[in-house]
Scaffold this motif. Structure first.
Motif, PDB file in Angstrom:
ATOM      1  N   ALA A 185     -53.005   2.545 -18.321  1.00 29.06           N
ATOM      2  CA  ALA A 185     -52.632   3.337 -17.156  1.00 29.06           C
ATOM      3  C   ALA A 185     -53.586   3.072 -15.986  1.00 29.06           C
ATOM      4  O   ALA A 185     -53.160   2.991 -14.828  1.00 29.06           O
ATOM      5  CB  ALA A 185     -52.630   4.824 -17.516  1.00 29.06           C
ATOM      6  N   ALA A 186     -54.885   2.939 -16.315  1.00 29.57           N
ATOM      7  CA  ALA A 186     -55.857   2.656 -15.246  1.00 29.57           C
ATOM      8  C   ALA A 186     -55.576   1.304 -14.609  1.00 29.57           C
ATOM      9  O   ALA A 186     -55.627   1.155 -13.379  1.00 29.57           O
ATOM     10  CB  ALA A 186     -57.273   2.714 -15.808  1.00 29.57           C
ATOM     11  N   ASP A 187     -55.267   0.309 -15.446  1.00 28.65           N
ATOM     12  CA  ASP A 187     -54.936  -1.012 -14.907  1.00 28.65           C
ATOM     13  C   ASP A 187     -53.659  -0.947 -14.067  1.00 28.65           C
ATOM     14  O   ASP A 187     -53.563  -1.571 -13.000  1.00 28.65           O
ATOM     15  CB  ASP A 187     -54.746  -2.016 -16.049  1.00 28.65           C
ATOM     16  N   GLY A 188     -52.673  -0.191 -14.562  1.00 27.13           N
ATOM     17  CA  GLY A 188     -51.432  -0.065 -13.817  1.00 27.13           C
ATOM     18  C   GLY A 188     -51.628   0.629 -12.489  1.00 27.13           C
ATOM     19  O   GLY A 188     -51.091   0.205 -11.457  1.00 27.13           O
ATOM     20  N   ALA A 189     -52.407   1.708 -12.480  1.00 25.29           N
ATOM     21  CA  ALA A 189     -52.677   2.431 -11.234  1.00 25.29           C
ATOM     22  C   ALA A 189     -53.421   1.540 -10.246  1.00 25.29           C
ATOM     23  O   ALA A 189     -53.153   1.566  -9.037  1.00 25.29           O
ATOM     24  CB  ALA A 189     -53.480   3.696 -11.526  1.00 25.29           C
ATOM     25  N   ASP A 190     -54.353   0.754 -10.774  1.00 31.71           N
ATOM     26  CA  ASP A 190     -55.110  -0.154  -9.905  1.00 31.71           C
ATOM     27  C   ASP A 190     -54.180  -1.173  -9.241  1.00 31.71           C
ATOM     28  O   ASP A 190     -54.286  -1.428  -8.042  1.00 31.71           O
ATOM     29  CB  ASP A 190     -56.187  -0.865 -10.718  1.00 31.71           C
ATOM     30  N   LEU A 191     -53.260  -1.747 -10.021  1.00 27.52           N
ATOM     31  CA  LEU A 191     -52.312  -2.717  -9.459  1.00 27.52           C
ATOM     32  C   LEU A 191     -51.393  -2.055  -8.433  1.00 27.52           C
ATOM     33  O   LEU A 191     -51.124  -2.614  -7.363  1.00 27.52           O
ATOM     34  CB  LEU A 191     -51.483  -3.344 -10.582  1.00 27.52           C
ATOM     35  N   MET A 192     -50.898  -0.857  -8.751  1.00 31.02           N
ATOM     36  CA  MET A 192     -50.011  -0.158  -7.819  1.00 31.02           C
ATOM     37  C   MET A 192     -50.748   0.204  -6.529  1.00 31.02           C
ATOM     38  O   MET A 192     -50.195   0.097  -5.434  1.00 31.02           O
ATOM     39  CB  MET A 192     -49.447   1.098  -8.474  1.00 31.02           C
ATOM     40  N   HIS A 193     -52.012   0.621  -6.673  1.00 33.65           N
ATOM     41  CA  HIS A 193     -52.789   0.961  -5.471  1.00 33.65           C
ATOM     42  C   HIS A 193     -53.050  -0.275  -4.621  1.00 33.65           C
ATOM     43  O   HIS A 193     -52.923  -0.243  -3.391  1.00 33.65           O
ATOM     44  CB  HIS A 193     -54.117   1.603  -5.862  1.00 33.65           C
ATOM     45  N   LYS A 194     -53.411  -1.376  -5.275  1.00 36.50           N
ATOM     46  CA  LYS A 194     -53.640  -2.609  -4.519  1.00 36.50           C
ATOM     47  C   LYS A 194     -52.372  -3.054  -3.804  1.00 36.50           C
ATOM     48  O   LYS A 194     -52.413  -3.525  -2.657  1.00 36.50           O
ATOM     49  CB  LYS A 194     -54.130  -3.717  -5.450  1.00 36.50           C
ATOM     50  N   ALA A 195     -51.225  -2.881  -4.466  1.00 40.29           N
ATOM     51  CA  ALA A 195     -49.955  -3.240  -3.842  1.00 40.29           C
ATOM     52  C   ALA A 195     -49.670  -2.348  -2.647  1.00 40.29           C
ATOM     53  O   ALA A 195     -49.249  -2.820  -1.583  1.00 40.29           O
ATOM     54  CB  ALA A 195     -48.823  -3.124  -4.863  1.00 40.29           C
ATOM     55  N   ALA A 196     -49.900  -1.037  -2.809  1.00 36.00           N
ATOM     56  CA  ALA A 196     -49.663  -0.101  -1.704  1.00 36.00           C
ATOM     57  C   ALA A 196     -50.596  -0.398  -0.533  1.00 36.00           C
ATOM     58  O   ALA A 196     -50.183  -0.367   0.639  1.00 36.00           O
ATOM     59  CB  ALA A 196     -49.859   1.338  -2.176  1.00 36.00           C
ATOM     60  N   ALA A 197     -51.864  -0.707  -0.842  1.00 38.60           N
ATOM     61  CA  ALA A 197     -52.832  -1.018   0.224  1.00 38.60           C
ATOM     62  C   ALA A 197     -52.450  -2.309   0.936  1.00 38.60           C
ATOM     63  O   ALA A 197     -52.507  -2.392   2.172  1.00 38.60           O
ATOM     64  CB  ALA A 197     -54.236  -1.122  -0.364  1.00 38.60           C
ATOM     65  N   ALA A 198     -52.059  -3.325   0.156  1.00 38.49           N
ATOM     66  CA  ALA A 198     -51.686  -4.607   0.769  1.00 38.49           C
ATOM     67  C   ALA A 198     -50.463  -4.451   1.663  1.00 38.49           C
ATOM     68  O   ALA A 198     -50.400  -5.007   2.772  1.00 38.49           O
ATOM     69  CB  ALA A 198     -51.427  -5.647  -0.322  1.00 38.49           C
ATOM     70  N   ALA A 199     -49.462  -3.696   1.189  1.00 40.08           N
ATOM     71  CA  ALA A 199     -48.256  -3.486   1.991  1.00 40.08           C
ATOM     72  C   ALA A 199     -48.581  -2.701   3.251  1.00 40.08           C
ATOM     73  O   ALA A 199     -48.104  -3.024   4.350  1.00 40.08           O
ATOM     74  CB  ALA A 199     -47.204  -2.755   1.164  1.00 40.08           C
ATOM     75  N   ASP A 200     -49.405  -1.658   3.105  1.00 39.83           N
ATOM     76  CA  ASP A 200     -49.799  -0.838   4.256  1.00 39.83           C
ATOM     77  C   ASP A 200     -50.539  -1.685   5.291  1.00 39.83           C
ATOM     78  O   ASP A 200     -50.244  -1.644   6.494  1.00 39.83           O
ATOM     79  CB  ASP A 200     -50.677   0.310   3.764  1.00 39.83           C
ATOM     80  N   ASP A 201     -51.494  -2.485   4.825  1.00 33.60           N
ATOM     81  CA  ASP A 201     -52.256  -3.348   5.734  1.00 33.60           C
ATOM     82  C   ASP A 201     -51.347  -4.373   6.410  1.00 33.60           C
ATOM     83  O   ASP A 201     -51.502  -4.665   7.606  1.00 33.60           O
ATOM     84  CB  ASP A 201     -53.364  -4.075   4.976  1.00 33.60           C
ATOM     85  N   ALA A 202     -50.402  -4.925   5.654  1.00 36.32           N
ATOM     86  CA  ALA A 202     -49.510  -5.944   6.216  1.00 36.32           C
ATOM     87  C   ALA A 202     -48.604  -5.358   7.280  1.00 36.32           C
ATOM     88  O   ALA A 202     -48.374  -5.978   8.330  1.00 36.32           O
ATOM     89  CB  ALA A 202     -48.671  -6.565   5.099  1.00 36.32           C
ATOM     90  N   VAL A 203     -48.090  -4.166   7.037  1.00 27.05           N
ATOM     91  CA  VAL A 203     -47.229  -3.507   8.032  1.00 27.05           C
ATOM     92  C   VAL A 203     -48.020  -3.204   9.295  1.00 27.05           C
ATOM     93  O   VAL A 203     -47.539  -3.416  10.415  1.00 27.05           O
ATOM     94  CB  VAL A 203     -46.620  -2.227   7.436  1.00 27.05           C
ATOM     95  N   ARG A 204     -49.255  -2.713   9.145  1.00 23.03           N
ATOM     96  CA  ARG A 204     -50.082  -2.406  10.313  1.00 23.03           C
ATOM     97  C   ARG A 204     -50.408  -3.681  11.102  1.00 23.03           C
ATOM     98  O   ARG A 204     -50.378  -3.676  12.332  1.00 23.03           O
ATOM     99  CB  ARG A 204     -51.380  -1.724   9.875  1.00 23.03           C
ATOM    100  N   ALA A 205     -50.729  -4.744  10.390  1.00 24.00           N
ATOM    101  CA  ALA A 205     -51.047  -6.003  11.071  1.00 24.00           C
ATOM    102  C   ALA A 205     -49.831  -6.529  11.823  1.00 24.00           C
ATOM    103  O   ALA A 205     -49.947  -7.002  12.961  1.00 24.00           O
ATOM    104  CB  ALA A 205     -51.528  -7.038  10.059  1.00 24.00           C
ATOM    105  N   ALA A 206     -48.651  -6.440  11.210  1.00 25.23           N
ATOM    106  CA  ALA A 206     -47.435  -6.897  11.886  1.00 25.23           C
ATOM    107  C   ALA A 206     -47.146  -6.049  13.111  1.00 25.23           C
ATOM    108  O   ALA A 206     -46.806  -6.576  14.181  1.00 25.23           O
ATOM    109  CB  ALA A 206     -46.253  -6.867  10.915  1.00 25.23           C
ATOM    110  N   ALA A 207     -47.292  -4.728  12.974  1.00 26.16           N
ATOM    111  CA  ALA A 207     -47.062  -3.836  14.119  1.00 26.16           C
ATOM    112  C   ALA A 207     -48.045  -4.141  15.241  1.00 26.16           C
ATOM    113  O   ALA A 207     -47.670  -4.210  16.420  1.00 26.16           O
ATOM    114  CB  ALA A 207     -47.190  -2.383  13.677  1.00 26.16           C
TER     115      ALA A 207
END
Length: 543
Positions: A185-207
């Motif tokens: 679960a910890a590994d899964g949460a870490d991957l999901m968080h990294k994905a959410a952070a990467a998507a958030d950063d990518a959207v902000r950079a594009a905007a």
């Protein structure tokens, strides 16, 4: 009490909220006390939706933008051939020079158009790639979460007494299953968080990048029907004499839009007078400053008086008297930080005839809020800037007299904002009052304060800051820190943006560039010193 306190699931409505939600779970899942606690936390993690966005559509839009690059390049080549071959054969003398200036501006506009299409395509393709990778990473994280659920088995009920009669071996197996489930679960949460952070950063950079390129479509911002296309093109293209041309355009996107709208609202008589003033301008810079004065809300009578003070002045004189902040071509170079104070080594002094635009004239008194406000107003209003640099006549070139007027104006605004005694400090709410009184009339945007006491809130507001700055509306902010148990606060201002860099004006009389990461994670010492590292309040222009 905030919205999340009333409804915790409200956090999941935004990319920043999902990022923060998963970050908290990354910290709490490894500490889950028992199976039921761990299963609850896994359920909470799975409440966060996967990164959203149609990557195929983004790729298609990016390709469409990129297809326009070659067309814009062909346009530049055709315009450039006109400038270097056709014009000299047809026109001679002053007419040829003026026409050549116009064609050169058209060529630069074509280049900028090509760069904008290229930049837009790059931003969209980067967003598509980042979202695709984030979706896969999120899917991998969810798979681990489901593996953890399977490993743990069904939830223990309140009436489950089986655990009371387990053998030591069965207890050890349960403990091992809990540990394995916790790890999965910890590994899964870490991957999901990294994905959410990467998507958030990518959207902000594009905007950020798309807002910047939209603001760079400068000639199209001026919609008045009273100026020719060439007039609009030349005004949008005109920069100050010194500094990098693309970092020192006289008319911002906001200026172009406001001046065009103001032109259309003039009476026929005032319109005729304004046309006459523009026609009589000796240089493109002089004409641009007249339009900037109109954008700042001045009447044609005031602009006529202003014209009488600047008419015929050379571009260097105009820039020195009318533009308090000039950005040099090498200003973006990273030269590291001072090991003792934490401030950037590469800073640019902003001066008039050697006297810096600094609080108290020497950076020593506590009027940072008032001084930032004065600099912001001078930056957007050339008539006001000239009143400080050139005095009542507008003709002075005296740094001592400039300092006296500058400090007197800083003190006036300090008192207006009910600043502290001995020219010491002003509270955040009063800063909003003076921003709205002193800057809003010139930009057409009211200012409201946003508290940003943590990295998430700073990250969340960055796209709005960068959009405002790209359009030419400065953004004051306050930074804080603690030294030997003493709180320190300081006001500065964001005046420029390039890529992931922000240009900061410090009312000690200097500018420098910091990264978005510096702004988000408490690196503002680079723009000041180690006393002021965390932004805590942003005074944001409202559309």
């Amino acid at each position: 009490m905030g919205l999340w306190d009333l409804n915790p699931l409200a956090a999941l409505d935004t990319p920043a909220g999902r990022r923060s939600w998963l970050a908290d779970l990354c910290a709490s899942i490894p500490r889950a006390a028992d199976k039921n606690d761990l299963l609850d936390q896994i359920d909470n993690a799975l409440l966060a939706c996967a990164p959203v966005g149609d990557t195929a559509t983004l790729e298609s839009l990016g390709k469409r933008y990129r297809d326009q690059v070659d067309k814009a390049g062909e346009l530049h080549d055709r315009v450039n051939r006109v400038a270097h071959t056709s014009l000299p054969e047809v026109w001679v003398g002053d007419t040829s020079t003026l026409a050549s200036d116009g064609v050169a501006a058209a060529a630069r506009a074509a280049t900028k158009m090509s760069e904008a299409f290229q930049g837009g395509a790059k931003a969209l393709h980067a967003l598509a790639d980042a979202l695709s990778a984030a979706k896969k990473q999120d899917a991998d994280g969810r798979a681990k979460m489901r593996q953890a659920q399977q490993k743990l088995g069904p939830r223990d009920s309140f009436f489950d007494i089986g655990s009371l009669i387990l053998t030591d071996q069965e207890k050890a197996e349960r403990k091992a299953d809990l540990a394995a489930g916790r790890t999965l679960a910890a590994d899964g949460a870490d991957l999901m968080h990294k994905a959410a952070a990467a998507a958030d950063d990518a959207v902000r950079a594009a905007a950020r990048d798309l807002n910047k390129w939209a603001a760079e479509a400068r000639a199209g911002k001026m919609h008045t029907g009273g100026l020719t296309a060439l007039d609009r093109l030349m005004l949008a293209d005109t920069s100050g004499k010194d500094g990098a041309a693309d970092l020192n355009e006289i008319l911002t996107a906001n200026d172009l839009e406001r001046s065009g709208r103001a032109m259309d609202q003039l009476s026929p008589a005032d319109r005729a007078r304004m046309d006459q003033l523009l026609a009589g301008a000796k240089t493109p810079q002089e004409k641009a400053y007249l339009m900037k004065a109109l954008a700042a809300g001045h009447s044609v009578d005031d602009i006529g008086t202003f014209d009488g003070k600047i008419h015929g002045k050379d571009p260097a004189w105009l820039q020195r008297h009318l533009t308090p902040i000039v950005t040099k071509a090498d200003s973006l170079k990273d030269e590291g930080t001072d090991p003792l104070y934490g401030s950037n080594m590469n800073t640019q002094l902003q001066s008039f005839d050697g006297q810096q635009w600094a609080q108290g004239g020497d950076g020593q008194d506590g009027t940072c809020v008032a001084s930032t406000t004065v600099a912001a107003r001078a930056l957007v209003d050339p008539v006001y800037a000239l009143s400080l640099t050139g005095g009542p006549s507008g003709q002075e070139d005296d740094p001592t007299a400039f300092r006296q007027r500058l400090v007197a104006e800083q003190h006036r605004v300090h008192l207006e904002g009910h600043g502290g005694a001995n020219w010491d400090g002003m509270n955040t709410d009063n800063q909003s009052v003076v921003s709205n009184k002193e800057i809003s009339p010139e930009t057409g945007s009211s200012y409201s304060v946003h508290r940003v006491g943590d990295a998430d809130s700073r990250r969340d507001i960055l796209p709005q800051i960068e959009k405002s700055v790209a359009e030419g509306r400065p953004v004051p902010f306050d930074a804080e820190g603690t030294t030997n148990g003493k709180w320190n606060g300081h006001s500065m201002m964001i005046v420029g943006q390039e890529g992931d860099k922000l240009e900061i004006y410090n009312p000690w009389g200097q500018t420098t560039w910091i990264s978005e990461d510096d702004f988000v994670n408490g690196g503002m010492a680079k723009a000041s010193d180690n006393r002021y590292h965390d932004p805590y309040a942003i005074h944001l222009p409202q559309d």
